[in-house]
Write an enzyme that holds these catalytic residues in place. Structure first.
Site, short mmCIF file in Angstrom:
data_model
loop_
_atom_site.label_atom_id
_atom_site.label_comp_id
_atom_site.label_asym_id
_atom_site.label_seq_id
_atom_site.Cartn_x
_atom_site.Cartn_y
_atom_site.Cartn_z
N ASP A 13 -19.21 -60.77 40.82
CA ASP A 13 -18.95 -62.13 40.97
C ASP A 13 -17.76 -62.49 41.64
OD1 ASP A 13 -21.30 -62.61 39.43
OD2 ASP A 13 -20.24 -62.46 37.58
N LYS A 16 -17.80 -62.35 46.92
CA LYS A 16 -17.99 -61.66 48.16
C LYS A 16 -18.98 -62.36 49.16
CE LYS A 16 -19.99 -58.50 45.29
NZ LYS A 16 -19.51 -59.09 44.10
N GLY A 40 -25.92 -62.54 42.31
CA GLY A 40 -26.15 -63.76 42.79
C GLY A 40 -24.94 -64.12 43.98
N HIS A 41 -25.03 -64.69 44.98
CA HIS A 41 -24.24 -64.98 45.76
C HIS A 41 -24.46 -66.37 46.00
CE1 HIS A 41 -24.06 -60.87 47.86
NE2 HIS A 41 -24.61 -60.81 46.57
N GLN A 228 -22.61 -56.67 42.96
CA GLN A 228 -21.80 -56.31 41.80
C GLN A 228 -20.56 -56.09 42.14
OE1 GLN A 228 -25.37 -54.77 41.59
NE2 GLN A 228 -26.00 -56.91 40.98
#
Ligand code: IMP
Length: 434
Positions: A13, A16, A40-41, A228
């Site tokens: 988180d 990135k 999750g992006h 991650q």
């Protein structure tokens, strides 16, 4: 042609997705090489917010080829949902998304196993997985006998493979305490459902290993997007409170099939503070008003699970370990606008472990649980900085904070993010590119 890698240096988180999004315009190909729909992006572009799990952030630029390489574990239902959602919002997802025929496929039993096994973690505290079937799918990959790769779904043997696996999995799940209500493991149903997924995904399936090697030999620019963070790496992170893939820089080669010698630039991404979601030790955690201040201002809730993230001070011991392990050249410091308004900020510069001061990151979680952080206190800054666009215009406190992080990690800070939008980014004089 050299390739660039963007990797998180904390427990995931680190934002990135924003860095990858900014870099994609200078690359031809963006590659996810590990993990799955546990990631999750969030990408904010043109005033729109997009939340992605599997599709690489490069998808917003039609000229960029996005690749999910063989090291990724693929949940076809989640991927198709994401593709449909992007398409509905006018984002083209066609031949610009490529899926490795070697990627392992997640099935309904993997979700069940994830749920059942997390409760039984032998280290006491639950791992707190995202329950996306990631760990169990990687287990089957390594175990081999009960695994299905994307390419298998197009072969005549697929039906027999499913029947055999369903039989074994039904026995295994019964041994673990059974499936939860509503989950039926029926071979015929699964075969039909996954054949339909396979049909829809077929235009995207390819030998991505050969594609990437050809591309690099033809001097095309490749960007590897880590999911991650380094401290969640299954081999080098805070085991067993990790994810099941090599989420540090060391995973690029095994996950993509691209030899390390092509990767000439590694950008390490860090938040200006620390967060963790799920179980496991977190030495600088602030389970207090400071942590809440960070959570509120940083909207620190999981992109995938919406779980509140645990928040704390920047841990330079952990970050330095991660930067060395992932072979980081330069740093991107994200969310620097979040700790604004705190009267002072702490940076953990060393640990006390069993009465001894160390800057080494312990290899066993029991030791990491015991460490007492040694803090250096720096003055904060009161100004809002989300409109700042030049390093020189940052408040003195913010500059000093960045300098200290750079010094402790022995790497230059090249990018600073002061807000979610692409424009809310400050670049140092050096250019972040290959
Ligand atoms: P899993 O990857 O779902 O098996 O979860 C294992 C651990 O990694 C849990 O503590 C999760 O919260 C954490 N984790 C997995 N993916 C992410 C991510 O994208 N960001 C932050 N933590 C993650």
């Amino acid at each position: 042609m050299p390739a660039t890698c963007v990797v998180g240096l904390q427990w995931g988180d680190e934002a990135k997705g924003k860095i990858v999004d900014l870099l994609t315009e200078r690359h031809d190909i963006v590659v996810r090489y590990q993990g799955g729909a546990n990631a999750g992006h969030t990408v904010v572009t043109g005033g729109e917010t997009y939340k992605l799990s599997l599709v690489p952030s490069g998808i917003f630029r039609p000229e960029v080829q996005c690749v999910l390489a063989g090291g990724v574990v693929l949940d076809p239902a989640a991927l198709l949902e994401e593709i449909d959602a992007l398409t509905a919002r006018g984002i083209k997802v066609a031949e610009n998304l490529m899926l490795s025929d070697r990627a392992h496929v997640i099935f309904p039993w993997h979700f069940e196993e994830d749920r059942l096994l997390d409760r039984q973690c032998t280290s006491g505290e639950a791992i707190g997985t995202t329950i996306r079937g990631i760990g169990p799918c990687y287990c089957d990959k390594v175990g081999r006998s009960l695994a299905v790769r994307l390419g298998d779904m197009y072969r005549a043997s697929f039906r027999g493979q499913i029947e055999q696996i369903v039989e074994a999995k039904s026995r295994g799940l019964a041994g673990l305490g059974g499936t939860s209500d509503g989950v039926r493991i029926d071979a015929d149903e699964i075969f039909q459902q996954y054949s339909e997924y396979a049909r829809r995904l077929k235009p995207h399936v390819a030998d991505t290993t050969a594609y990437l090697l050809d591309a690099l030999e033809a001097d095309r620019k490749v960007l590897f997007e880590g999911a991650q963070g380094t401290l969640l790496d299954v081999d080098h992170g805070t085991f067993p409170y990790v994810t099941s893939s090599n989420s540090s820089g060391v995973g690029v080669s095994s996950g993509s099939g691209v030899p390390g010698r092509y990767i000439t630039r590694v950008i390490g991404v860090l938040k200006a503070y620390a967060t963790r979601v799920g179980g496991g030790p977190f030495p600088t955690e602030q389970d207090n008003q400071i942590g809440q201040h960070i959570r509120d201002r940083g909207n620190e809730y999981g992109t995938v699970t919406r779980r509140p993230r645990r928040c704390g001070w920047f841990d330079a011991v952990a970050a330095r370990y991660a930067a060395r392990l992932s072979g980081v050249d330069v740093l991107a410091i994200m969310l620097l606008d979040v700790p604004s308004q705190l009267p002072e900020l702490n940076i953990c510069t060393a640990y006390e472990l069993d009465g001894r001061r160390t800057t080494d990151f312990p290899g066993h979680v029991d030791d990491l649980r015991k460490v007492v952080p040694v803090y250096e206190t720096l003055p904060g800054w009161q100004e809002e900085i989300s409109d700042v666009r030049r390093m020189d215009d940052l408040p003195a406190g913010a500059k000093r904070y960045l300098d200290r992080i750079s010094q402790l990690l022995d790497r230059p800070v090249e990018v600073v993010s002061v807000g979610p939008d692409r424009r809310q980014t400050i670049f140092a004089t050096r250019v972040v590119t290959v």
